[in-house]
Motif scaffolding. Sequence first.
Motif, short mmCIF file in Angstrom:
data_model
loop_
_atom_site.label_atom_id
_atom_site.label_comp_id
_atom_site.label_asym_id
_atom_site.label_seq_id
_atom_site.Cartn_x
_atom_site.Cartn_y
_atom_site.Cartn_z
N VAL A 235 0.88 -1.48 -0.28
CA VAL A 235 -0.03 -0.26 -0.53
C VAL A 235 0.73 1.35 0.25
O VAL A 235 1.07 1.98 -0.72
N GLU A 236 1.79 1.40 1.08
CA GLU A 236 2.62 2.50 1.09
C GLU A 236 3.93 3.22 -0.52
O GLU A 236 3.63 4.27 -1.12
N GLU A 237 4.26 1.52 -1.54
CA GLU A 237 4.84 1.29 -2.51
C GLU A 237 4.16 2.18 -3.47
O GLU A 237 3.91 3.45 -4.50
N GLU A 238 2.63 2.25 -3.01
CA GLU A 238 1.41 2.38 -4.39
C GLU A 238 1.24 3.74 -4.50
O GLU A 238 1.26 4.53 -4.95
N LEU A 239 1.04 3.82 -3.03
CA LEU A 239 0.88 6.04 -2.38
C LEU A 239 2.06 5.77 -2.65
O LEU A 239 2.02 7.59 -3.21
N LEU A 240 3.42 6.22 -2.73
CA LEU A 240 4.20 6.87 -3.01
C LEU A 240 4.51 7.18 -4.35
O LEU A 240 4.71 8.10 -4.63
N VAL B 134 -4.00 1.62 -5.92
CA VAL B 134 -3.95 1.89 -4.37
C VAL B 134 -4.84 0.65 -3.84
O VAL B 134 -4.88 0.85 -2.32
N ASP B 135 -6.05 0.59 -4.65
CA ASP B 135 -7.75 0.46 -3.96
C ASP B 135 -7.68 -0.90 -3.38
O ASP B 135 -7.86 -1.32 -2.15
N ARG B 136 -6.53 -1.31 -4.64
CA ARG B 136 -6.66 -3.31 -4.49
C ARG B 136 -5.70 -3.30 -3.54
O ARG B 136 -5.87 -4.46 -2.68
N GLN C 222 -6.26 -5.27 -0.27
CA GLN C 222 -5.79 -6.87 0.75
C GLN C 222 -5.04 -6.66 1.75
O GLN C 222 -5.20 -7.60 1.73
N ARG C 223 -4.56 -5.89 2.06
CA ARG C 223 -3.78 -5.36 2.88
C ARG C 223 -4.69 -5.64 3.92
O ARG C 223 -4.60 -6.19 5.20
#
Length: 451
Positions: A177-182, A305-307, A311-312
């Motif tokens: 999630v953090e990777e996708e947010l960045l 990011v939503d996926r 998942q998280r």
Amino acid sequence: MMSSQILVSRPYFDTRVAAQNGSQPPVTNPEITVKENVYAGTSAGLATAGYRSAKYTPEEWLASNSALLNRSVADRDHAERICTESKALKAETDAGTLRTQTAGTKHLGSRLQDIHRWRSELEQLIERLIAETDLLTASRRRLEKALDATEIPFAIATDNLTCRERRFGPDLVEDQVEEELLKEVELIRSIQALLKKTLDQAVNQIRLNQEVKQTLELDWSDKQHAYSLDDRCGRFNNRSTDTQRHPSSAVLQDQVCDEEVWRKFTRDNLRLAEREEVASQALRRLIERVLQETSEDLRVQCAAVDRAFNQRCMELNQAKTQLELHLAQILQQIGAQERNISFLQQAVYDKEAPLRVAQSRLHYRTFRPNMELCRDQPQLSLLGEVSELNSTVSALQQQLYEARKSLSDLEESRLSLEKDISCKTNSLLIDREKCMTHRTRYPSVTVLSGY
């Protein structure tokens, strides 16, 4: 008697006749001429001068009269010739003037057609530029709206990252999630830079369109004014009452350009306007493509990011469920262990009475006198009983120690499980209740496209 006003002197007569006949006058002696002139108006003469009553002789009178007649005939012929030549000259000049005026009117008509043609082309291109500038202005407004719309995803992404910084324990991990947010934050920044650059290009192109439109409008205005003047000039004729002489008007023509330079000026303006029109159309297509691609990229990254969040959250929920299951089992085992400890304590306590009995028996038997103090079977049995009871108590106490240690370990496990469950609950609250709820405000593709 003849008046002296009619008579002329011979030198004058000879000169006048020679001039009328077109021949050179006779050369006379200046002294004789002077003498004749001196005595021409007097009655001086020969010896008979005292009997003369006239100033001239009959021959002189006849000569003077003949000269006057000849002069009048010559003057009349000359006048008739001048009249004939004047009529011919008038007819010729009238025809030339009419021909020149007709040619001038024709040239003015041709000039009016040229001006009308160039003016029409200018009008068409001005209208096209106005329409193109309006379309480009609309595209610029879409860019501005799209740029403003990117602030919402940027605020959402940065807020998600800030909220997830409040995770604690083992959940403070650099996950997917953090990777996708960045990635989303970096994508939004690059898109904002691209939109700003494209917006600057649109503003500059609108300025160029307005400048070239102003140039065309000035050219059109000049041609409109020239058309009005030439149209007025073309309507002038010889019976017009609003014409007048302007002697200095022909001098001004030396200060203007020729017709080829005039055509080149308008042709260059048209070419420049067409070039800016093509550039504006290409920029509009670029803006449309940029808006479409950027909005799609943002929505694709938003979906990624939503996926990752889903998942998280699913992983966190599963982990929390497992922890809660283990906690329930640990709690159940803690209860069982507590009961086991109570059971062991009771067992140890139950061994106190038999041990006291056995030890009391041994104690009192030590007071047997003399030979009665023998190692008989009861003595051996009591010794065995005390030893057995001590072993039993020791075993029970060891088991009680193990049970208490196990209970302590279970309590530590319970605390760890409860802490981890609290951590997972906090992470789920942040990811699902805060971040994912906030992400429901993410703009649509239509809004991101500037509509």
